[in-house]
Write a protein that holds these residues in place. Structure first.
Motif, mmCIF file in Angstrom:
data_model
loop_
_atom_site.group_PDB
_atom_site.id
_atom_site.type_symbol
_atom_site.label_atom_id
_atom_site.label_comp_id
_atom_site.label_asym_id
_atom_site.label_seq_id
_atom_site.Cartn_x
_atom_site.Cartn_y
_atom_site.Cartn_z
ATOM 1 N N MET A 1 -1.386 -1.995 4.609
ATOM 2 C CA MET A 1 -1.439 -1.060 3.476
ATOM 3 C C MET A 1 -0.066 -0.945 2.821
ATOM 4 O O MET A 1 0.963 -1.027 3.495
ATOM 5 C CB MET A 1 -1.897 0.324 3.956
ATOM 6 N N THR A 2 -0.067 -0.761 1.506
ATOM 7 C CA THR A 2 1.181 -0.649 0.756
ATOM 8 C C THR A 2 1.771 0.743 0.918
ATOM 9 O O THR A 2 1.072 1.754 0.776
ATOM 10 C CB THR A 2 0.934 -0.933 -0.738
ATOM 11 N N THR A 3 3.038 0.791 1.228
ATOM 12 C CA THR A 3 3.741 2.069 1.289
ATOM 13 C C THR A 3 4.128 2.485 -0.122
ATOM 14 O O THR A 3 4.544 1.654 -0.936
ATOM 15 C CB THR A 3 4.996 1.955 2.165
ATOM 16 N N ARG A 4 4.012 3.766 -0.407
ATOM 17 C CA ARG A 4 4.336 4.273 -1.745
ATOM 18 C C ARG A 4 5.333 5.420 -1.640
ATOM 19 O O ARG A 4 5.278 6.220 -0.713
ATOM 20 C CB ARG A 4 3.074 4.727 -2.484
ATOM 21 N N LEU A 5 6.236 5.463 -2.614
ATOM 22 C CA LEU A 5 7.212 6.544 -2.719
ATOM 23 C C LEU A 5 6.877 7.368 -3.949
ATOM 24 O O LEU A 5 6.787 6.829 -5.062
ATOM 25 C CB LEU A 5 8.630 5.994 -2.870
ATOM 26 N N THR A 6 6.689 8.669 -3.754
ATOM 27 C CA THR A 6 6.472 9.568 -4.886
ATOM 28 C C THR A 6 7.806 10.177 -5.293
ATOM 29 O O THR A 6 8.571 10.649 -4.447
ATOM 30 C CB THR A 6 5.488 10.690 -4.519
ATOM 31 N N THR A 7 8.092 10.151 -6.581
ATOM 32 C CA THR A 7 9.348 10.692 -7.099
ATOM 33 C C THR A 7 9.236 12.207 -7.206
ATOM 34 O O THR A 7 8.531 12.737 -8.074
ATOM 35 C CB THR A 7 9.672 10.092 -8.478
ATOM 36 N N VAL A 8 9.913 12.904 -6.308
ATOM 37 C CA VAL A 8 9.926 14.364 -6.330
ATOM 38 C C VAL A 8 10.920 14.866 -7.374
ATOM 39 O O VAL A 8 10.674 15.842 -8.078
ATOM 40 C CB VAL A 8 10.285 14.916 -4.938
#
Length: 285
Positions: A1-8
């Motif tokens: 699965m692709t890891t995702r970073l959410t921009t806080v």
């Protein structure tokens, strides 16, 4: 699965950068890429990434990110406070960020640009062979915005054992070696002496396109107009106000103002970390 970073928190300007897209100037496309390339390469090396794996380049105020899976990251370049869910974390060394936690890259305490590398690299779409954001042409991913999600590639293997890394500090004074430019003869002898001896300062109007300076103007020997001609990375162009502008990675590929000198590429990383007000001197290489 692709890891995702959410921009806080996206900060003043956070962009995706790698080694850039050289070789397309004939198409009007600048090189782009990380302004402090040695910092990008060192951050990647500490994670076992390829040296040119894509990273996030922040500007002055940092950024904050939340991964949806456990990741390991390195924050380097301009020194800054680093926290994970509010707890202090290492700067310049690998940091484990658990899924759902917030990696906060604080404001630079010195310098301008910090680099956030993640094991596996930022997996933005390639354009002309590069994932870099180009502010001038608009190629590559747009600068990060709050709430935006970016993908992370699969790590190549285990993160190496942490080692002490020799991170260079931002310059207290920016001393730039120069070679005479193709239009040095457009300036008076007095202007050339001033250029090689005066102390300028970094203008707050500098950006990824160019480092602008404040200081004594350079007087032209010729009052004519120069047809647009090719511009190279490191060109020192002199606009009508007479203050030198050092072209950085997002510079235009052509220009109509005379180039008095050229700064060799290895010296440009220090320019990337020179904050507004930093003294600047040009010295003949």
């Amino acid at each position: 699965m692709t890891t995702r970073l959410t921009t806080v928190r996206s900060g003043a300007l956070t962009t995706v950068q790698d080694a850039g897209r050289p070789g397309h100037a004939h198409l009007g496309v600048p090189r782009s890429g990380a302004l402090d390339a040695p910092a990008m390469r060192l951050a990647n090396r500490l994670l076992g990434n390829a040296p040119d794996a894509a990273v996030l380049e922040t500007t002055l105020t940092g950024c904050a990110l939340r991964p949806d899976r456990d990741v390991t990251a390195v924050v380097g370049g301009a020194p800054c406070p680093v926290t994970v869910d509010g707890r202090p974390a290492a700067w310049g060394a690998p940091v484990r960020v658990p899924a759902g936690s917030v990696l906060d890259v604080g404001a630079a305490t010195a310098g301008v640009r910090s680099y956030v590398a993640v094991a596996g690299g930022i997996a933005a779409e390639r354009v002309l062979g590069s994932r870099s954001t180009d502010l001038l042409s608009g190629l590559g991913p747009a600068p990060l915005r709050d709430g935006e999600v970016v993908a992370v590639g699969a790590p190549a293997g285990p993160v190496p054992v942490p080692v002490a890394a020799p991170w260079p500090g931002p310059p207290a004074e920016l001393v730039l070696p120069v070679r005479p430019g193709p239009r040095a003869d457009w300036f008076t002898a007095a202007a050339l002496r001033t250029f090689a001896s005066a102390t300028y300062r970094v203008s707050p109007h500098s950006n990824r396109i160019g480092l602008r300076t404040e200081g004594p103007p350079l007087e032209r020997a010729s009052a004519g107009e120069l047809p647009s001609e090719g511009m190279v990375l490191g060109a020192v162009q002199v606009p009508p106000d007479g203050r030198p502008v050092l072209f950085l990675h997002d510079h235009p590929t052509t220009g109509g103002y005379p180039v008095v000198a050229v700064v060799p590429e290895p010296a440009l990383a220090a320019a990337a970390q020179a904050s507004a007000g930093t003294p600047v001197r040009f010295t003949l290489a």
